[in-house]
Design an enzyme around this catalytic site. Structure first.
Site, PDB file in Angstrom:
ATOM      1  CE1 TYR A  78      -4.145   2.075   0.577  1.00  0.00           C
ATOM      2  CE2 TYR A  78      -2.588   3.074   2.237  1.00  0.00           C
ATOM      3  CZ  TYR A  78      -3.755   3.231   1.528  1.00  0.00           C
ATOM      4  OH  TYR A  78      -4.839   4.160   1.660  1.00  0.00           O
ATOM      5  CE  LYS A 125      -3.742   4.868  -1.885  1.00  0.00           C
ATOM      6  NZ  LYS A 125      -4.621   5.198  -2.477  1.00  0.00           N
TER       7      LYS A 125
HETATM    8  P1  NAP Z   1     -13.652   1.995   0.538  1.00  0.00           P
HETATM    9  O1  NAP Z   1     -14.619   2.326   1.285  1.00  0.00           O
HETATM   10  O2  NAP Z   1     -13.023   0.562   0.829  1.00  0.00           O
HETATM   11  O3  NAP Z   1     -13.896   2.435  -0.908  1.00  0.00           O
HETATM   12  C1  NAP Z   1     -13.283   2.052  -2.361  1.00  0.00           C
HETATM   13  C2  NAP Z   1     -14.320   1.622  -3.515  1.00  0.00           C
HETATM   14  O4  NAP Z   1     -13.552   1.349  -4.445  1.00  0.00           O
HETATM   15  C3  NAP Z   1     -14.989   0.729  -3.073  1.00  0.00           C
HETATM   16  O5  NAP Z   1     -16.302   0.881  -3.532  1.00  0.00           O
HETATM   17  C4  NAP Z   1     -14.636  -0.498  -3.907  1.00  0.00           C
HETATM   18  O6  NAP Z   1     -15.334  -1.516  -4.240  1.00  0.00           O
HETATM   19  C5  NAP Z   1     -13.879   0.173  -4.994  1.00  0.00           C
HETATM   20  N1  NAP Z   1     -12.838  -0.604  -5.435  1.00  0.00           N
HETATM   21  C6  NAP Z   1     -12.052  -1.593  -5.312  1.00  0.00           C
HETATM   22  N2  NAP Z   1     -11.389  -2.077  -6.251  1.00  0.00           N
HETATM   23  C7  NAP Z   1     -11.783  -1.381  -7.136  1.00  0.00           C
HETATM   24  C8  NAP Z   1     -11.784  -1.391  -8.693  1.00  0.00           C
HETATM   25  N3  NAP Z   1     -10.303  -2.358  -9.008  1.00  0.00           N
HETATM   26  N4  NAP Z   1     -11.940  -0.722  -9.795  1.00  0.00           N
HETATM   27  C9  NAP Z   1     -13.120   0.160  -9.175  1.00  0.00           C
HETATM   28  N5  NAP Z   1     -13.430   0.291  -7.904  1.00  0.00           N
HETATM   29  C10 NAP Z   1     -12.828  -0.326  -7.229  1.00  0.00           C
HETATM   30  O7  NAP Z   1     -12.461   2.917   0.602  1.00  0.00           O
HETATM   31  P2  NAP Z   1     -12.151   4.597   1.080  1.00  0.00           P
HETATM   32  O8  NAP Z   1     -11.679   4.413   2.421  1.00  0.00           O
HETATM   33  O9  NAP Z   1     -13.375   5.367   0.832  1.00  0.00           O
HETATM   34  O10 NAP Z   1     -10.893   4.723   0.227  1.00  0.00           O
HETATM   35  C11 NAP Z   1     -10.847   5.677  -0.942  1.00  0.00           C
HETATM   36  C12 NAP Z   1      -9.580   6.076  -1.404  1.00  0.00           C
HETATM   37  O11 NAP Z   1      -8.833   6.626  -0.439  1.00  0.00           O
HETATM   38  C13 NAP Z   1      -8.583   4.897  -1.712  1.00  0.00           C
HETATM   39  O12 NAP Z   1      -7.788   5.223  -2.523  1.00  0.00           O
HETATM   40  C14 NAP Z   1      -7.931   4.824  -0.231  1.00  0.00           C
HETATM   41  O13 NAP Z   1      -6.483   4.106  -0.233  1.00  0.00           O
HETATM   42  C15 NAP Z   1      -7.538   6.282  -0.012  1.00  0.00           C
HETATM   43  N6  NAP Z   1      -7.483   6.393   1.418  1.00  0.00           N
HETATM   44  C16 NAP Z   1      -8.269   6.276   2.546  1.00  0.00           C
HETATM   45  C17 NAP Z   1      -8.021   6.208   3.724  1.00  0.00           C
HETATM   46  C18 NAP Z   1      -8.817   6.068   4.965  1.00  0.00           C
HETATM   47  O14 NAP Z   1      -8.410   6.348   5.974  1.00  0.00           O
HETATM   48  N7  NAP Z   1      -9.980   5.281   4.705  1.00  0.00           N
HETATM   49  C19 NAP Z   1      -6.632   6.882   3.971  1.00  0.00           C
HETATM   50  C20 NAP Z   1      -5.806   7.414   3.033  1.00  0.00           C
HETATM   51  C21 NAP Z   1      -6.176   7.273   1.665  1.00  0.00           C
HETATM   52  P3  NAP Z   1     -15.430  -2.895  -3.087  1.00  0.00           P
HETATM   53  O15 NAP Z   1     -15.786  -2.328  -1.868  1.00  0.00           O
HETATM   54  O16 NAP Z   1     -16.697  -3.599  -3.963  1.00  0.00           O
HETATM   55  O17 NAP Z   1     -14.068  -3.405  -3.253  1.00  0.00           O
END
Ligand code: NAP
Length: 247
Positions: A154, A158
């Site tokens: 990860y 990133k």
């Molecule tokens: P999340 O709730 O898991 O949502 C991510 C979405 O992307 C889900 O709907 C997932 O579908 C979809 N997805 C996964 N693989 C995919 C693919 N190959 N093609 C298209 N869609 C896909 O995550 P989040 O927390 O909102 O995170 C969103 C972004 O922010 C990510 O890039 C994450 O790394 C980044 N981020 C998050 C945090 C945090 O603390 N939450 C911190 C830093 C960065 P499924 O659920 O069906 O897999």
């Protein structure tokens, strides 16, 4: 209405941060393409956007599949005729300590997070170059800046996104396309809900503002970067983490 009549394509927009960006952009006047691997949830987000009075399109897509992405871009053009804003938000985690991490865990995370961002940028920037207009925002993470035990895949993905943001910004600047990244800290979504409670407490103790972030904290910065107010900013990574990392 800072995004009036803009068309925004957001990946991973069915839930979490991507969904919040979609709703906030719609509230600012944009029409939204909700791209996600989960069509059922993407369709729910589409309905929420339509309830705000904007047009929306839900597309089932896997950001690792470039051929399908180009088909998706054609569908967007059929409906909206343009793409002004691309948000590369789809991302996954598959945590394990380095010595235990399998090739499959490494490849899956690099493929979705980094190659997915590359694929979508390539598929959409062709169009933006022709339009002589575009805003691309990549969702990175503070883990790509500071690293984290158990997240070799990860953190590398990133960090790669942050470097890709800089190169893309340099290549596309002359075509009036801004490319920036946001590096969130700990944001409350389904991705972080699965972490153990003791780890969550440790992380909260390390946040100077004393609270976890919410998706809207990230979405607000996204609106700013997509708006004309940020037209002189490109190649930057904005940290949104309550002060955890100060560089
Ligand atoms: P999340 O709730 O898991 O949502 C991510 C979405 O992307 C889900 O709907 C997932 O579908 C979809 N997805 C996964 N693989 C995919 C693919 N190959 N093609 C298209 N869609 C896909 O995550 P989040 O927390 O909102 O995170 C969103 C972004 O922010 C990510 O890039 C994450 O790394 C980044 N981020 C998050 C945090 C945090 O603390 N939450 C911190 C830093 C960065 P499924 O659920 O069906 O897999």
């Amino acid at each position: 209405m800072r995004l009036e009549n803009k068309v925004a394509f957001i990946t991973g927009a069915a839930q979490g941060i991507g969904r919040e960006i979609a709703l906030k952009f719609a509230a600012e006047g944009a029409d939204i393409v909700v791209g996600d691997i989960n069509l059922q949830k993407a369709t729910q987000t589409k309905l929420e956007i339509e309830a705000l009075g904007r047009n929306a399109l839900a597309l089932e897509l896997d950001v690792t599949d470039y051929a399908k992405l180009t088909e998706a871009v054609n569908k967007i053009l059929d409906k909206f005729k343009k793409v002004d804003i691309l948000i590369n938000n789809a991302g996954i985690t598959k945590d394990n300590l380095l010595l235990r991490m399998s090739d499959a865990e490494w490849d899956a995370v690099l493929n979705v997070n980094l190659k997915g961002t590359f694929n979508c940028t390539k598929a959409v920037s062709r169009l933006m170059i022709k339009q002589r207009y575009g805003k691309i925002i990549n969702i990175a993470s503070i883990i790509g800046i500071i690293g984290n035990p158990g997240q070799a895949n990860y953190s590398a993905s990133k960090a790669g996104i942050i470097a890709l943001t800089k190169t893309t910004a340099k290549e596309l600047a002359s075509r009036n396309i801004n490319v920036n990244a946001i590096a969130p800290g700990f944001i409350q979504t389904e991705m972080t809900a699965k972490l153990p409670e003791d780890l969550k407490q440790k992380m909260q103790d390390a946040i100077p503002l004393g609270r976890f972030g919410s998706p809207v904290d990230v979405a607000s910065v996204c609106v700013f970067l997509a708006s004309e107010e940020a037209s002189y900013i490109t190649g930057q990574t904005i940290i949104v983490d309550g002060g955890m990392v100060m560089v």
